[in-house]
Design a protein around this motif. Sequence first.
Motif, PDB file in Angstrom:
ATOM      1  N   UNK A   1       0.816  -1.220   0.000  1.00 28.94           N
ATOM      2  CA  UNK A   1       0.000   0.000   0.000  1.00 28.94           C
ATOM      3  C   UNK A   1       0.845   1.264   0.000  1.00 28.94           C
ATOM      4  N   UNK A   2       2.136   1.137   0.340  1.00 26.18           N
ATOM      5  CA  UNK A   2       3.032   2.294   0.385  1.00 26.18           C
ATOM      6  C   UNK A   2       3.873   2.428  -0.879  1.00 26.18           C
ATOM      7  N   UNK A   3       3.647   1.566  -1.868  1.00 23.26           N
ATOM      8  CA  UNK A   3       4.328   1.660  -3.158  1.00 23.26           C
ATOM      9  C   UNK A   3       3.478   2.532  -4.077  1.00 23.26           C
ATOM     10  N   UNK A   4       4.090   3.539  -4.672  1.00 18.39           N
ATOM     11  CA  UNK A   4       3.317   4.541  -5.408  1.00 18.39           C
ATOM     12  C   UNK A   4       2.994   4.142  -6.840  1.00 18.39           C
ATOM     13  N   UNK A   5       3.869   3.384  -7.481  1.00 16.54           N
ATOM     14  CA  UNK A   5       3.631   3.004  -8.878  1.00 16.54           C
ATOM     15  C   UNK A   5       4.444   1.761  -9.206  1.00 16.54           C
ATOM     16  N   UNK A   6       3.985   1.020 -10.210  1.00 20.28           N
ATOM     17  CA  UNK A   6       4.669  -0.172 -10.694  1.00 20.28           C
ATOM     18  C   UNK A   6       4.933  -0.020 -12.181  1.00 20.28           C
ATOM     19  N   UNK A   7       6.163  -0.296 -12.591  1.00 24.51           N
ATOM     20  CA  UNK A   7       6.545  -0.270 -14.000  1.00 24.51           C
ATOM     21  C   UNK A   7       6.971  -1.676 -14.412  1.00 24.51           C
TER      22      UNK A   7
ATOM     23  N   UNK B   1      11.676  10.556 -12.759  1.00 25.18           N
ATOM     24  CA  UNK B   1      11.557  10.621 -14.220  1.00 25.18           C
ATOM     25  C   UNK B   1      12.124   9.338 -14.796  1.00 25.18           C
ATOM     26  N   UNK B   2      11.332   8.661 -15.619  1.00 24.54           N
ATOM     27  CA  UNK B   2      11.689   7.332 -16.111  1.00 24.54           C
ATOM     28  C   UNK B   2      11.816   7.364 -17.623  1.00 24.54           C
ATOM     29  N   UNK B   3      13.034   7.123 -18.111  1.00 23.12           N
ATOM     30  CA  UNK B   3      13.277   6.952 -19.543  1.00 23.12           C
ATOM     31  C   UNK B   3      13.064   5.485 -19.899  1.00 23.12           C
ATOM     32  N   UNK B   4      12.671   5.214 -21.155  1.00 18.73           N
ATOM     33  CA  UNK B   4      12.444   3.848 -21.606  1.00 18.73           C
ATOM     34  C   UNK B   4      13.086   3.623 -22.967  1.00 18.73           C
ATOM     35  N   UNK B   5      13.297   2.363 -23.316  1.00 16.39           N
ATOM     36  CA  UNK B   5      13.837   2.017 -24.625  1.00 16.39           C
ATOM     37  C   UNK B   5      13.651   0.542 -24.907  1.00 16.39           C
TER      38      UNK B   5
ATOM     39  N   UNK C   1      15.849   5.372 -14.326  1.00 17.60           N
ATOM     40  CA  UNK C   1      15.075   6.138 -13.348  1.00 17.60           C
ATOM     41  C   UNK C   1      15.934   7.258 -12.773  1.00 17.60           C
ATOM     42  N   UNK C   2      15.514   8.496 -13.010  1.00 15.77           N
ATOM     43  CA  UNK C   2      16.225   9.686 -12.567  1.00 15.77           C
ATOM     44  C   UNK C   2      15.474  10.312 -11.398  1.00 15.77           C
ATOM     45  N   UNK C   3      16.144  10.412 -10.252  1.00 18.77           N
ATOM     46  CA  UNK C   3      15.552  11.082  -9.090  1.00 18.77           C
ATOM     47  C   UNK C   3      16.631  11.290  -8.055  1.00 18.77           C
ATOM     48  N   UNK C   4      16.421  12.269  -7.175  1.00 21.41           N
ATOM     49  CA  UNK C   4      17.392  12.528  -6.119  1.00 21.41           C
ATOM     50  C   UNK C   4      18.784  12.827  -6.629  1.00 21.41           C
ATOM     51  N   UNK C   5      18.880  13.358  -7.833  1.00 27.95           N
ATOM     52  CA  UNK C   5      20.182  13.678  -8.417  1.00 27.95           C
ATOM     53  C   UNK C   5      20.963  12.470  -8.896  1.00 27.95           C
ATOM     54  N   UNK C   6      20.339  11.291  -8.956  1.00 27.95           N
ATOM     55  CA  UNK C   6      21.000  10.064  -9.386  1.00 27.95           C
ATOM     56  C   UNK C   6      20.160   9.375 -10.467  1.00 27.95           C
ATOM     57  N   UNK C   7      20.833   8.473 -11.203  1.00 37.02           N
ATOM     58  CA  UNK C   7      20.128   7.717 -12.232  1.00 37.02           C
ATOM     59  C   UNK C   7      20.471   6.231 -12.117  1.00 37.02           C
ATOM     60  N   UNK C   8      19.428   5.417 -11.986  1.00 35.09           N
ATOM     61  CA  UNK C   8      19.584   3.965 -11.956  1.00 35.09           C
ATOM     62  C   UNK C   8      19.113   3.386 -13.279  1.00 35.09           C
ATOM     63  N   UNK C   9      19.960   2.556 -13.879  1.00 35.12           N
ATOM     64  CA  UNK C   9      19.636   1.878 -15.123  1.00 35.12           C
ATOM     65  C   UNK C   9      19.197   0.453 -14.803  1.00 35.12           C
ATOM     66  N   UNK C  10      17.986   0.104 -15.195  1.00 36.71           N
ATOM     67  CA  UNK C  10      17.457  -1.237 -14.945  1.00 36.71           C
ATOM     68  C   UNK C  10      17.222  -1.924 -16.282  1.00 36.71           C
TER      69      UNK C  10
ATOM     70  N   UNK D   1       2.252   3.072 -22.287  1.00 37.61           N
ATOM     71  CA  UNK D   1       3.225   3.951 -22.931  1.00 37.61           C
ATOM     72  C   UNK D   1       3.916   3.175 -24.044  1.00 37.61           C
ATOM     73  N   UNK D   2       4.629   3.865 -24.917  1.00 36.85           N
ATOM     74  CA  UNK D   2       5.359   3.241 -26.014  1.00 36.85           C
ATOM     75  C   UNK D   2       6.854   3.189 -25.690  1.00 36.85           C
ATOM     76  N   UNK D   3       7.566   2.158 -26.160  1.00 37.24           N
ATOM     77  CA  UNK D   3       9.026   2.140 -25.969  1.00 37.24           C
ATOM     78  C   UNK D   3       9.646   3.422 -26.509  1.00 37.24           C
ATOM     79  N   UNK D   4      10.494   4.040 -25.722  1.00 35.28           N
ATOM     80  CA  UNK D   4      11.104   5.313 -26.098  1.00 35.28           C
ATOM     81  C   UNK D   4      10.462   6.502 -25.414  1.00 35.28           C
ATOM     82  N   UNK D   5       9.279   6.292 -24.837  1.00 37.83           N
ATOM     83  CA  UNK D   5       8.623   7.385 -24.109  1.00 37.83           C
ATOM     84  C   UNK D   5       9.377   7.691 -22.815  1.00 37.83           C
ATOM     85  N   UNK D   6       9.254   8.935 -22.349  1.00 40.75           N
ATOM     86  CA  UNK D   6       9.771   9.346 -21.053  1.00 40.75           C
ATOM     87  C   UNK D   6       8.583   9.684 -20.156  1.00 40.75           C
ATOM     88  N   UNK D   7       8.568   9.110 -18.968  1.00 36.47           N
ATOM     89  CA  UNK D   7       7.415   9.231 -18.076  1.00 36.47           C
ATOM     90  C   UNK D   7       7.832   9.955 -16.807  1.00 36.47           C
ATOM     91  N   UNK D   8       7.094  10.957 -16.434  1.00 42.85           N
ATOM     92  CA  UNK D   8       7.318  11.634 -15.160  1.00 42.85           C
ATOM     93  C   UNK D   8       6.265  11.152 -14.176  1.00 42.85           C
TER      94      UNK D   8
END
Length: 383
Positions: free
Chosen positions: A51-57, A129-133, A146-155, A117-124
């Motif tokens: 219940x404390x998770x805000x979104x699922x990608x 902020x989440x880039x896709x490809x 995933x860009x947030x807190x001044x950092x970017x994690x690539x998944x 969303x479509x591959x290549x879209x950027x979602x806020x």
Amino acid sequence: MQRLHLQGGFGEKGRTSVLIDDGESRVMLDAGIKVGAPPEDYHPLLAHPASEIDALFITHAHEDHIGALCWLIGQGFAGPVFMTPTTQSEMSATLDQYAHVFDLATYPVSKAAIEVFEPGDEISFASQRIMTGHTGHVAGGVWFAVQSGGKRTLYCGDVVPESAVFPMTPMPEGDMMLLDCSYGDDRTPASVRAERIVAWVAERPKGSVLPTPLSGRSLELLAILSGPLAIADLMYEPLREQISVPKLLKPGVAERLAERLETTHRWKPGDPLPNCPLLVHDGMGSAGPAALALEMAEQSGHPVLLSGHLPEGSPGHRMRELGNADWFRLPTHPTLPQNRVLWENAGRPRLMGHSCEAKALEEIQHALPAMVTIAATGDSTEI
């Protein structure tokens, strides 16, 4: 700052899931299950109440990335679920096979707030902020940055940098990379693997059974096998839909595969096994038409070729152990040299490998010196 919670798939294969918390919002990437695992290890190990998770990608509709969706809803998750149209169209077939019956009936995906969303879209979303490809793994499959807190994690999710069928979009540079290490130290090029499979099939002109996932590897096999070919009847419409959007495949591939698909024989449960190669889903023989086809093949001594991951306890794993099936890998994940290139192109960030046991990560650290080899499901780290 970002805080990463490894909820599944680290030090193990299956139930892939990561939670990224930047202090303002919590975004979960994938919600997979682990085939053959006991109940306590079947679903992701949530770092916070659902219940404390805000979104699922969701990256794609394979069971180890989406199979826990109904369960997550049942745990109290009520946020939006982001996925591509192709993933959405394949979602129900996967959940029907792998979700627990109670979860599927009580918490159906119709209760989920799905946003496409479509591959290549950027979602806020909230503070992130989440880039896709494109991933090269399946039609409509995506990676996330995933860009947030001044950092970017690539998944990465699951990626194939050099697929003959699906495109992969280059990833940006990042501070942390969660890399698909399914194949560990494997260095054999996909072309060599494909040649071995084609030769194996040619040596068995009276027919064979080739279990394969409904998406991804099924089209790779369709592309390399020539001559008469049969597919499970239930595969026809999903495969036709996967190739119906040419931009999700490499140039010219959709047209070629559409022609090939129309020439296939459609096998139905209850029919005898055909005297030509037969593609049936799923790839482990645990569900779908593959379960029946493998049973029929084992009883009659009909040749079987397995070409992907086989969880311990699955029918495919058992048949291989008994010598009742052969196994040649058809790559649908990156080899070690490909992972080295992905890491270097991302700016040589810190690394964690998913879908791989710790021992295998230790064996590849020489090529990927930034790899954290002790990362395991249940761990958390800050970047």
